[in-house]
Motif scaffolding. Structure first.
Motif, PDB file in Angstrom:
ATOM      1  N   LEU A   1       0.826  -1.207   0.000  1.00  0.00           N
ATOM      2  CA  LEU A   1       0.000   0.000   0.000  1.00  0.00           C
ATOM      3  C   LEU A   1       0.860   1.256   0.000  1.00  0.00           C
ATOM      4  CD1 LEU A   1      -2.716  -1.081   2.612  1.00  0.00           C
ATOM      5  CD2 LEU A   1      -2.766  -1.294   0.100  1.00  0.00           C
ATOM      6  N   ARG A   2       2.181   1.077  -0.089  1.00  0.00           N
ATOM      7  CA  ARG A   2       3.151   2.179  -0.024  1.00  0.00           C
ATOM      8  C   ARG A   2       3.980   2.232  -1.308  1.00  0.00           C
ATOM      9  NH1 ARG A   2       4.662   3.279   5.667  1.00  0.00           N
ATOM     10  NH2 ARG A   2       6.750   3.623   4.884  1.00  0.00           N
ATOM     11  N   GLN A   3       3.338   2.040  -2.451  1.00  0.00           N
ATOM     12  CA  GLN A   3       4.060   2.024  -3.727  1.00  0.00           C
ATOM     13  C   GLN A   3       4.648   3.383  -4.078  1.00  0.00           C
ATOM     14  OE1 GLN A   3       1.261   0.560  -6.624  1.00  0.00           O
ATOM     15  NE2 GLN A   3       1.210  -1.481  -5.728  1.00  0.00           N
ATOM     16  N   VAL A   4       3.922   4.449  -3.752  1.00  0.00           N
ATOM     17  CA  VAL A   4       4.361   5.807  -4.077  1.00  0.00           C
ATOM     18  C   VAL A   4       4.173   6.683  -2.850  1.00  0.00           C
ATOM     19  CG1 VAL A   4       4.035   7.808  -5.605  1.00  0.00           C
ATOM     20  CG2 VAL A   4       3.664   5.495  -6.487  1.00  0.00           C
ATOM     21  N   HIS A   5       5.215   7.437  -2.505  1.00  0.00           N
ATOM     22  CA  HIS A   5       5.165   8.358  -1.371  1.00  0.00           C
ATOM     23  C   HIS A   5       5.060   9.774  -1.922  1.00  0.00           C
ATOM     24  CE1 HIS A   5       7.591  10.254   2.176  1.00  0.00           C
ATOM     25  NE2 HIS A   5       6.316  10.561   2.239  1.00  0.00           N
ATOM     26  N   LEU A   6       4.022  10.505  -1.493  1.00  0.00           N
ATOM     27  CA  LEU A   6       3.832  11.895  -1.899  1.00  0.00           C
ATOM     28  C   LEU A   6       3.995  12.803  -0.692  1.00  0.00           C
ATOM     29  CD1 LEU A   6       1.278  10.107  -3.403  1.00  0.00           C
ATOM     30  CD2 LEU A   6       1.365  12.199  -4.732  1.00  0.00           C
ATOM     31  N   MET A   7       4.609  13.946  -0.909  1.00  0.00           N
ATOM     32  CA  MET A   7       4.794  14.919   0.163  1.00  0.00           C
ATOM     33  C   MET A   7       4.502  16.305  -0.373  1.00  0.00           C
ATOM     34  SD  MET A   7       8.055  15.410   2.681  1.00  0.00           S
ATOM     35  CE  MET A   7       7.881  13.743   3.268  1.00  0.00           C
ATOM     36  N   HIS A   8       3.933  17.135   0.465  1.00  0.00           N
ATOM     37  CA  HIS A   8       3.585  18.507   0.101  1.00  0.00           C
ATOM     38  C   HIS A   8       4.775  19.439   0.340  1.00  0.00           C
ATOM     39  CE1 HIS A   8       2.588  17.625   4.236  1.00  0.00           C
ATOM     40  NE2 HIS A   8       2.563  18.913   4.529  1.00  0.00           N
ATOM     41  N   GLU A   9       5.094  20.210  -0.680  1.00  0.00           N
ATOM     42  CA  GLU A   9       6.215  21.148  -0.611  1.00  0.00           C
ATOM     43  C   GLU A   9       6.034  22.177   0.506  1.00  0.00           C
ATOM     44  OE1 GLU A   9       8.473  22.835  -4.235  1.00  0.00           O
ATOM     45  OE2 GLU A   9       6.880  24.288  -3.784  1.00  0.00           O
ATOM     46  N   GLU A  10       4.801  22.463   0.850  1.00  0.00           N
ATOM     47  CA  GLU A  10       4.526  23.426   1.914  1.00  0.00           C
ATOM     48  C   GLU A  10       5.150  22.995   3.244  1.00  0.00           C
ATOM     49  OE1 GLU A  10       1.366  23.837  -1.246  1.00  0.00           O
ATOM     50  OE2 GLU A  10       2.282  22.134  -0.207  1.00  0.00           O
ATOM     51  N   LEU A  11       5.337  21.686   3.434  1.00  0.00           N
ATOM     52  CA  LEU A  11       5.994  21.207   4.651  1.00  0.00           C
ATOM     53  C   LEU A  11       7.430  21.720   4.723  1.00  0.00           C
ATOM     54  CD1 LEU A  11       6.070  19.461   7.227  1.00  0.00           C
ATOM     55  CD2 LEU A  11       6.730  17.528   5.771  1.00  0.00           C
ATOM     56  N   PHE A  12       8.120  21.767   3.589  1.00  0.00           N
ATOM     57  CA  PHE A  12       9.507  22.244   3.578  1.00  0.00           C
ATOM     58  C   PHE A  12       9.577  23.698   4.045  1.00  0.00           C
ATOM     59  CE2 PHE A  12       9.951  19.324  -0.342  1.00  0.00           C
ATOM     60  CZ  PHE A  12       9.934  18.204   0.456  1.00  0.00           C
ATOM     61  N   GLU A  13       8.600  24.497   3.614  1.00  0.00           N
ATOM     62  CA  GLU A  13       8.551  25.905   4.022  1.00  0.00           C
ATOM     63  C   GLU A  13       8.297  26.020   5.525  1.00  0.00           C
ATOM     64  OE1 GLU A  13       5.461  27.300   1.413  1.00  0.00           O
ATOM     65  OE2 GLU A  13       6.656  26.809  -0.364  1.00  0.00           O
ATOM     66  N   GLU A  14       7.382  25.187   6.043  1.00  0.00           N
ATOM     67  CA  GLU A  14       7.091  25.170   7.476  1.00  0.00           C
ATOM     68  C   GLU A  14       8.333  24.764   8.271  1.00  0.00           C
ATOM     69  OE1 GLU A  14       4.578  22.286  10.456  1.00  0.00           O
ATOM     70  OE2 GLU A  14       3.657  22.748   8.518  1.00  0.00           O
ATOM     71  N   LEU A  15       9.043  23.751   7.792  1.00  0.00           N
ATOM     72  CA  LEU A  15      10.248  23.288   8.489  1.00  0.00           C
ATOM     73  C   LEU A  15      11.369  24.313   8.421  1.00  0.00           C
ATOM     74  CD1 LEU A  15      10.213  19.540   7.370  1.00  0.00           C
ATOM     75  CD2 LEU A  15       9.583  20.476   9.615  1.00  0.00           C
ATOM     76  N   ALA A  16      11.476  25.035   7.318  1.00  0.00           N
ATOM     77  CA  ALA A  16      12.507  26.075   7.180  1.00  0.00           C
ATOM     78  C   ALA A  16      12.334  27.155   8.241  1.00  0.00           C
ATOM     79  CB  ALA A  16      12.470  26.681   5.779  1.00  0.00           C
ATOM     80  N   LEU A  17      11.102  27.480   8.580  1.00  0.00           N
ATOM     81  CA  LEU A  17      10.840  28.484   9.619  1.00  0.00           C
ATOM     82  C   LEU A  17      11.347  28.026  10.982  1.00  0.00           C
ATOM     83  CD1 LEU A  17       7.228  29.597   8.624  1.00  0.00           C
ATOM     84  CD2 LEU A  17       9.375  30.853   8.254  1.00  0.00           C
ATOM     85  N   LYS A  18      11.533  26.709  11.121  1.00  0.00           N
ATOM     86  CA  LYS A  18      12.025  26.146  12.377  1.00  0.00           C
ATOM     87  C   LYS A  18      13.505  25.768  12.289  1.00  0.00           C
ATOM     88  CE  LYS A  18       7.455  24.642  13.614  1.00  0.00           C
ATOM     89  NZ  LYS A  18       6.598  23.558  14.038  1.00  0.00           N
ATOM     90  N   GLY A  19      14.171  26.199  11.187  1.00  0.00           N
ATOM     91  CA  GLY A  19      15.606  25.994  11.047  1.00  0.00           C
ATOM     92  C   GLY A  19      16.034  24.720  10.349  1.00  0.00           C
ATOM     93  N   PHE A  20      15.100  23.994   9.737  1.00  0.00           N
ATOM     94  CA  PHE A  20      15.437  22.749   9.049  1.00  0.00           C
ATOM     95  C   PHE A  20      15.491  22.975   7.545  1.00  0.00           C
ATOM     96  CE2 PHE A  20      13.464  21.366  13.013  1.00  0.00           C
ATOM     97  CZ  PHE A  20      14.391  20.428  13.465  1.00  0.00           C
ATOM     98  N   ASP A  21      16.616  22.617   6.944  1.00  0.00           N
ATOM     99  CA  ASP A  21      16.802  22.739   5.499  1.00  0.00           C
ATOM    100  C   ASP A  21      16.435  21.409   4.853  1.00  0.00           C
ATOM    101  OD1 ASP A  21      17.570  23.492   2.931  1.00  0.00           O
ATOM    102  OD2 ASP A  21      19.696  23.097   3.301  1.00  0.00           O
ATOM    103  N   VAL A  22      15.257  21.353   4.237  1.00  0.00           N
ATOM    104  CA  VAL A  22      14.764  20.141   3.605  1.00  0.00           C
ATOM    105  C   VAL A  22      14.266  20.506   2.216  1.00  0.00           C
ATOM    106  CG1 VAL A  22      13.115  18.234   3.771  1.00  0.00           C
ATOM    107  CG2 VAL A  22      14.054  19.224   5.855  1.00  0.00           C
ATOM    108  N   SER A  23      14.572  19.663   1.243  1.00  0.00           N
ATOM    109  CA  SER A  23      14.109  19.903  -0.129  1.00  0.00           C
ATOM    110  C   SER A  23      13.597  18.596  -0.727  1.00  0.00           C
ATOM    111  CB  SER A  23      15.242  20.477  -0.977  1.00  0.00           C
ATOM    112  OG  SER A  23      16.346  19.598  -0.989  1.00  0.00           O
ATOM    113  N   ALA A  24      13.073  18.680  -1.934  1.00  0.00           N
ATOM    114  CA  ALA A  24      12.440  17.547  -2.611  1.00  0.00           C
ATOM    115  C   ALA A  24      13.326  16.305  -2.622  1.00  0.00           C
ATOM    116  CB  ALA A  24      12.072  17.934  -4.036  1.00  0.00           C
ATOM    117  N   GLY A  25      12.716  15.175  -2.293  1.00  0.00           N
ATOM    118  CA  GLY A  25      13.393  13.885  -2.302  1.00  0.00           C
ATOM    119  C   GLY A  25      14.194  13.575  -1.059  1.00  0.00           C
ATOM    120  N   ARG A  26      14.496  14.575  -0.275  1.00  0.00           N
ATOM    121  CA  ARG A  26      15.377  14.377   0.884  1.00  0.00           C
ATOM    122  C   ARG A  26      14.735  13.542   1.991  1.00  0.00           C
ATOM    123  NH1 ARG A  26      20.228  17.114   0.845  1.00  0.00           N
ATOM    124  NH2 ARG A  26      20.627  15.377   2.214  1.00  0.00           N
TER     125      ARG A  26
END
Length: 181
Positions: A57-82
């Motif tokens: 049931l986990r063939q494809v993992h999708l993530m919202h880019e907006e999470l990266f922006e939220e995490l950046a505000l807390k000091g975490f550098d995260v980008s697509a695929g990471r």
């Protein structure tokens, strides 16, 4: 309601992150061509050891880019695929979708959302303290919050690229909230 694909990723080997690619090919009933998590039965490295015959049931993992922006505000550098996702989106409330939602990616591909990604402790190996930002216990309700994306199965294959549209097709009511898979 819809959004867009901002990045696509895959990895042939087990590893936490997945390199971004110009495109990925989704294969009906299997997942992302050339990705270690593709298959009809569970491909999650740990779960394969004790539940090898479970449907994948986990063939494809999708993530919202907006999470990266939220995490950046807390000091975490995260980008697509990471964080190990195959498809990064913008403009789609992935976490608010009901189970069984169909996501039409680009001109051909269709995914069915199966549940929430259950983040693992390896996230803290990637960035110390990050697990607490994507997985938390709500002190009021006692419910867990999972922010690290959703999982899906491929219903109709096709090629997906950054810039492709994401069209959301909700299932008929009553809707079931997503649970971790």
């Amino acid at each position: 309601m819809g959004g867009r694909v901002t990045a696509v990723s895959r990895n042939e080997r087990y590893g936490f992150s997945k390199p971004t690619r110009p495109s990925i090919t989704l294969l009906a009933g299997l997942g992302v061509e050339g990705d270690v998590h593709a298959g009809t039965t569970i491909r999650h490295q740990f779960r394969m050891t004790y539940e090898p015959d479970l449907p994948n049931l986990r063939q494809v993992h999708l993530m919202h880019e907006e999470l990266f922006e939220e995490l950046a505000l807390k000091g975490f550098d995260v980008s697509a695929g990471r964080l190990g996702e195959n498809v990064t989106t913008a403009g789609v409330d992935l976490l608010g979708l009901p189970a069984g939602t169909l996501l039409h990616l680009g001109k051909e591909a269709v995914l069915e959302v199966t549940g929430l990604r259950n983040p693992c402790a390896k996230i803290n190996d990637f960035r110390p303290g990050l697990l607490g930002e994507v997985f938390a216990l709500d002190p009021v309700s006692g419910e867990f919050t999972f922010k690290s994306g959703v999982m899906a199965v491929v219903r109709t294959g096709g090629t997906v690229r950054a810039g492709d549209t994401v069209e959301v097709e909700l299932p008929p009511p009553p809707h079931r909230a997503l649970e971790r898979v």
